[in-house]
Motif scaffolding. Structure first.
Motif, mmCIF file in Angstrom:
data_model
loop_
_atom_site.group_PDB
_atom_site.id
_atom_site.type_symbol
_atom_site.label_atom_id
_atom_site.label_comp_id
_atom_site.label_asym_id
_atom_site.label_seq_id
_atom_site.Cartn_x
_atom_site.Cartn_y
_atom_site.Cartn_z
ATOM 1 N N TRP A 101 -2.055 3.710 15.534
ATOM 2 C CA TRP A 101 -2.130 2.073 15.728
ATOM 3 C C TRP A 101 -0.909 1.854 16.437
ATOM 4 O O TRP A 101 0.166 1.844 16.182
ATOM 5 C CB TRP A 101 -2.091 1.516 14.415
ATOM 6 C CG TRP A 101 -3.570 1.636 13.547
ATOM 7 C CD1 TRP A 101 -4.022 2.585 13.583
ATOM 8 C CD2 TRP A 101 -4.274 0.566 12.856
ATOM 9 N NE1 TRP A 101 -5.305 2.206 12.800
ATOM 10 C CE2 TRP A 101 -5.238 1.061 12.140
ATOM 11 C CE3 TRP A 101 -3.756 -0.851 12.464
ATOM 12 C CZ2 TRP A 101 -5.850 0.220 11.610
ATOM 13 C CZ3 TRP A 101 -4.710 -1.561 11.853
ATOM 14 C CH2 TRP A 101 -5.914 -1.120 11.526
ATOM 15 N N GLU A 138 -9.833 5.569 9.927
ATOM 16 C CA GLU A 138 -9.393 6.714 10.731
ATOM 17 C C GLU A 138 -10.375 7.710 10.364
ATOM 18 O O GLU A 138 -10.444 8.948 10.877
ATOM 19 C CB GLU A 138 -8.079 7.125 10.356
ATOM 20 C CG GLU A 138 -6.974 6.231 11.274
ATOM 21 C CD GLU A 138 -7.328 4.745 11.167
ATOM 22 O OE1 GLU A 138 -7.337 4.290 9.997
ATOM 23 O OE2 GLU A 138 -7.456 3.952 12.131
ATOM 24 N N ILE A 185 -2.726 -5.987 11.517
ATOM 25 C CA ILE A 185 -2.026 -5.751 10.283
ATOM 26 C C ILE A 185 -1.260 -7.302 9.937
ATOM 27 O O ILE A 185 -1.013 -7.760 10.901
ATOM 28 C CB ILE A 185 -1.141 -4.560 10.098
ATOM 29 C CG1 ILE A 185 0.167 -4.764 11.266
ATOM 30 C CG2 ILE A 185 -1.759 -3.585 10.305
ATOM 31 C CD1 ILE A 185 1.244 -3.661 11.130
ATOM 32 N N ILE A 205 0.849 -1.131 -0.064
ATOM 33 C CA ILE A 205 0.156 0.106 -0.047
ATOM 34 C C ILE A 205 1.012 1.201 0.046
ATOM 35 O O ILE A 205 2.158 1.146 -0.451
ATOM 36 C CB ILE A 205 -0.954 0.064 1.133
ATOM 37 C CG1 ILE A 205 -0.360 -0.101 2.502
ATOM 38 C CG2 ILE A 205 -2.003 -1.381 1.134
ATOM 39 C CD1 ILE A 205 -1.296 0.185 3.742
ATOM 40 N N THR A 265 2.169 -0.947 14.590
ATOM 41 C CA THR A 265 1.963 -0.408 13.305
ATOM 42 C C THR A 265 2.820 0.937 13.003
ATOM 43 O O THR A 265 3.586 1.248 12.447
ATOM 44 C CB THR A 265 0.668 -0.151 12.981
ATOM 45 O OG1 THR A 265 -0.057 -1.603 13.135
ATOM 46 C CG2 THR A 265 0.583 0.188 11.596
#
Ligand code: PBE
Length: 302
Positions: A253, A209, A281, A49, A257
């Motif tokens: 997070w 979020e 995750i 991502i 994360t």
């Protein structure tokens, strides 16, 4: 001051969308025994991502941590590009390995599983944590008190993320606030009214979020606070809250994360509340990849 952190953020977001995932290979090459392994079929590539995401850094760690990922490529792009690649592969029942997380609607839309992560590169269960600048409680005790109260079940957020497939995040947030006034009253009732005091909130660009940020904004506004909500990448968000350019965020997070950002800035940050528990995750694959259950089931590139 404010202008500059927002500008910087825009630049980084623009950059992160400039890399588009190249299409997945076809059936892959045959190995010497004539069988195509899953690792060959996916071209030893993980579909990632945004470069600035915490899950991206964790994936780079995984590439170091696992012998099975020796020689693999981690292709960063955007969440939207990753979801397109995942949807296309799923439709064709082709193997694919993506960087994934929950809460996210992909688990409701498709049958997916996390690959086991015995080395712990992706951590375990995460809390989506509300962080404030160390000076914020004294400066604005009422808003701080409201933020201490705000939280959701992970299942509520998952439902809202699904709804946001057919409506804007702002609309979904507004509807939830309107329909859950009992909850909102619990959050705000004991805190002093804002009387126009300003609150600067930062959030990251992912749906979960953007939902929590907008719902917090609406609750604070309902109690008389004047809220500004700005979307930035995680690195900028931590820096902005630590430096006081932003007062608080509901997007951190932790512990894994965004752990490295937190460590870097923790002297200037206060943990206000764990607004959501049970986030996660990891590397995610379709369940039809029956024999691929652990990162250790993958094979290094030759
Ligand atoms: N995510 C969603 C973000 C935080 C929220 C897991 C993609 C990240 O990795 O930074």
């Amino acid at each position: 001051m404010l202008k500059s952190w927002k500008k910087k953020a825009g630049l980084i977001t623009a950059l992160s969308f400039s890399l588009i995932a190249a299409g997945c290979g076809d059936d892959g090459e045959s190995s010497s025994d004539g069988e195509t392994s899953v690792s060959e079929a996916v071209d030893h590539k993980i579909v990632g991502i945004e470069p600035g995401a915490g899950a991206t850094a964790a994936t780079d760690d995984a590439l170091e941590d696992y012998d099975s990922l020796e020689g693999w490529e981690h292709e960063t792009s955007s969440t939207a590009a990753m979801l397109t690649s995942l949807g296309d592969a799923y439709e064709a029942e082709e193997p694919i390995i993506v960087v994934g997380w929950s809460p996210h609607y992909k688990f409701a839309k498709w049958d997916l599983k996390y690959l086991e992560d015995p080395e712990g590169s992706y951590g375990g269960s995460e809390q989506i944590t509300t962080l404030a600048n160390t000076g914020f409680e004294e400066e604005n005790p009422g808003a701080y008190q409201v933020l201490e109260n705000i939280g959701w079940d992970i299942s509520t957020l998952e439902e809202l993320m699904l709804k946001a497939q057919d409506a804007s995040i702002e609309e979904v947030a507004q509807t939830w606030i309107d329909e859950n006034q009992g909850k909102v009253e619990e959050w705000i009732a004991d805190a002093p009214e804002g009387e126009g005091a300003s609150v600067e909130l930062a959030m990251t660009p992912w749906d979960s979020e953007r939902l929590t940020g907008n719902m917090a904004r609406l609750a604070l506004e309902q109690h008389g606070y004047d809220v500004n909500l700005t979307q930035v990448d995680p690195a900028i968000m931590f820096e902005a809250v630590a430096e006081g350019d932003a007062d608080a965020t509901l997007s951190a997070w932790l512990p894994k994360t965004h752990g490295s950002f937190y460590e870097e800035h923790k002297d200037s940050l206060v943990k206000v509340n764990e607004a959501i528990d049970g986030a996660k995750i990891g590397l995610v694959v379709p369940t039809y990849m029956e024999d691929t259950n652990s990162i250790e089931d993958l094979e290094p590139a030759e």
